[in-house]
Design a protein around this motif. Structure first.
Motif, mmCIF file in Angstrom:
data_model
loop_
_atom_site.group_PDB
_atom_site.id
_atom_site.type_symbol
_atom_site.label_atom_id
_atom_site.label_comp_id
_atom_site.label_asym_id
_atom_site.label_seq_id
_atom_site.Cartn_x
_atom_site.Cartn_y
_atom_site.Cartn_z
ATOM 1 N N LYS A 70 38.216 28.130 54.163
ATOM 2 C CA LYS A 70 38.621 27.570 52.918
ATOM 3 C C LYS A 70 38.017 28.349 51.793
ATOM 4 O O LYS A 70 37.640 27.514 50.773
ATOM 5 N N ILE A 71 37.726 29.690 52.002
ATOM 6 C CA ILE A 71 37.104 30.315 50.963
ATOM 7 C C ILE A 71 38.051 30.513 49.522
ATOM 8 O O ILE A 71 39.045 30.694 49.760
ATOM 9 N N ASP A 72 37.514 30.175 48.623
ATOM 10 C CA ASP A 72 38.516 30.642 47.261
ATOM 11 C C ASP A 72 38.812 31.907 47.176
ATOM 12 O O ASP A 72 38.283 32.874 47.398
ATOM 13 N N LYS A 73 40.072 31.956 46.872
ATOM 14 C CA LYS A 73 40.561 33.288 46.583
ATOM 15 C C LYS A 73 41.324 33.228 44.977
ATOM 16 O O LYS A 73 41.976 32.270 44.780
ATOM 17 N N GLU A 74 40.942 33.992 44.024
ATOM 18 C CA GLU A 74 41.540 34.188 42.915
ATOM 19 C C GLU A 74 42.341 35.284 42.613
ATOM 20 O O GLU A 74 42.146 36.530 42.921
ATOM 21 N N TYR A 75 43.600 34.884 41.953
ATOM 22 C CA TYR A 75 44.691 35.595 41.643
ATOM 23 C C TYR A 75 44.889 35.697 40.273
ATOM 24 O O TYR A 75 44.819 34.675 39.495
ATOM 25 N N ARG A 163 53.750 40.348 38.439
ATOM 26 C CA ARG A 163 52.840 41.108 39.077
ATOM 27 C C ARG A 163 51.765 40.047 39.320
ATOM 28 O O ARG A 163 51.432 39.155 38.955
ATOM 29 N N LEU A 164 51.316 40.514 40.903
ATOM 30 C CA LEU A 164 50.323 39.670 41.374
ATOM 31 C C LEU A 164 49.049 40.655 41.773
ATOM 32 O O LEU A 164 49.358 41.188 42.841
ATOM 33 N N VAL A 165 47.897 40.092 41.439
ATOM 34 C CA VAL A 165 46.646 40.775 41.791
ATOM 35 C C VAL A 165 45.519 39.674 42.135
ATOM 36 O O VAL A 165 45.141 39.262 41.335
ATOM 37 N N ARG A 166 45.054 39.956 43.448
ATOM 38 C CA ARG A 166 44.039 39.310 43.802
ATOM 39 C C ARG A 166 42.667 39.959 43.480
ATOM 40 O O ARG A 166 42.485 40.903 43.681
ATOM 41 N N VAL A 167 41.904 39.158 42.596
ATOM 42 C CA VAL A 167 40.642 39.663 42.172
ATOM 43 C C VAL A 167 39.464 39.285 42.542
ATOM 44 O O VAL A 167 38.407 39.833 42.439
ATOM 45 N N ARG A 168 39.273 38.267 43.580
ATOM 46 C CA ARG A 168 38.151 37.756 44.243
ATOM 47 C C ARG A 168 38.338 37.156 45.446
ATOM 48 O O ARG A 168 39.343 36.288 45.564
ATOM 49 N N VAL A 169 37.467 37.206 46.514
ATOM 50 C CA VAL A 169 37.497 36.254 47.600
ATOM 51 C C VAL A 169 36.102 35.962 47.903
ATOM 52 O O VAL A 169 35.078 36.586 47.949
ATOM 53 N N GLY A 170 35.757 34.500 47.584
ATOM 54 C CA GLY A 170 34.401 34.026 47.638
ATOM 55 C C GLY A 170 33.847 34.512 46.472
ATOM 56 O O GLY A 170 34.320 34.677 45.342
ATOM 57 N N ASP A 171 32.691 35.377 46.709
ATOM 58 C CA ASP A 171 32.030 36.080 45.779
ATOM 59 C C ASP A 171 32.216 37.593 45.816
ATOM 60 O O ASP A 171 31.377 38.141 45.037
ATOM 61 N N ILE A 172 32.883 37.841 46.577
ATOM 62 C CA ILE A 172 33.422 39.314 46.482
ATOM 63 C C ILE A 172 34.505 39.597 45.532
ATOM 64 O O ILE A 172 35.604 38.956 45.385
ATOM 65 N N HIS A 173 34.222 40.309 44.346
ATOM 66 C CA HIS A 173 35.029 40.887 43.369
ATOM 67 C C HIS A 173 35.619 42.101 43.564
ATOM 68 O O HIS A 173 35.321 42.918 44.218
ATOM 69 N N LEU A 174 37.023 42.499 42.911
ATOM 70 C CA LEU A 174 37.780 43.512 42.965
ATOM 71 C C LEU A 174 36.673 44.764 42.087
ATOM 72 O O LEU A 174 36.512 45.670 42.658
ATOM 73 N N ASN A 175 36.079 44.081 40.905
ATOM 74 C CA ASN A 175 35.054 44.888 40.364
ATOM 75 C C ASN A 175 35.332 46.398 40.026
ATOM 76 O O ASN A 175 34.626 47.279 40.607
#
Length: 196
Positions: A70-75, A163-175
């Motif tokens: 259940k890791i956060d995923k930010e879109y 348009r949909l872009v995932r920018v983060r999974v847990g503490d890992i970012h698209l950066n």
């Protein structure tokens, strides 16, 4: 030794390396984006029309752990229209969407309007232009992953996703990754905060 990567999945690619046991058909697959080791798989999925951060691994146990933790995923979603506080409040509280023909109420989640337009590269397939009315960007963070969930949520509150872009999974970012670019991750558990 297992290998892990983060990749910016471009628009129009499937989140997989093979389809029905074959590496090639008319669809664009992740293997075309780099020279990944045999047995590399994506952790979770982004649908063909979605872009952004996807994690890859050769370790099935890691894939299961990340999907089950259940890791956060930010879109970041660009939506049709200038999203209202009422719509944002509904997204935060949970909205009713359809999953496999059944009604489902999404879990409460963080959601807010972005004050500045994210600086993403132009998308391969052009979005409609401003003559068709305003658009706005919203951040939605989920730790559940129902099929096309963000798109269904924004549509449910009257602001369909363009348009949909995932920018983060847990503490890992698209950066700053460019579409199609990938980077190795040395310690994926540590980066996700799973080493506890």
């Amino acid at each position: 030794m297992d290998h892990h990567y983060k990749i910016f999945k471009p628009y129009g690619y499937l989140s997989q390396f093979i389809i029905n046991g074959k590496k090639k058909n008319s669809k664009k697959l992740l293997g075309e984006l780099g020279d990944f080791p045999e047995g590399t798989m994506s952790i979770g999925r982004l649908d063909e029309a979605s872009e952004g951060l996807l994690l890859l691994t050769t370790d099935g146990k890691i894939s299961y752990l990340i999907n089950s933790s259940k890791i956060d995923k930010e879109y970041y979603a660009q939506v049709d229209g200038d999203i209202t506080e009422t719509a944002l409040e509904a997204l935060k509280q949970g909205v009713e969407i359809g999953i496999n023909g059944k009604k489902y109420i999404t879990k409460p989640c963080p959601a807010f309007k972005l004050n500045t337009i994210p600086n993403f590269p132009e998308r391969g397939k052009k979005l409609r232009d401003d003559r068709h009315g305003p658009t706005s960007w919203v951040s939605i963070t989920l730790n559940e992953g129902k099929f096309r969930q963000v798109r269904k949520m924004t549509a449910a509150v009257g602001f369909p996703t363009l348009r949909l872009v995932r920018v983060r999974v847990g503490d890992i970012h698209l950066n700053g990754l460019e579409p199609g670019e990938s980077l190795p991750i040395l310690d994926i558990k540590a980066e996700l905060g799973l080493n506890t």
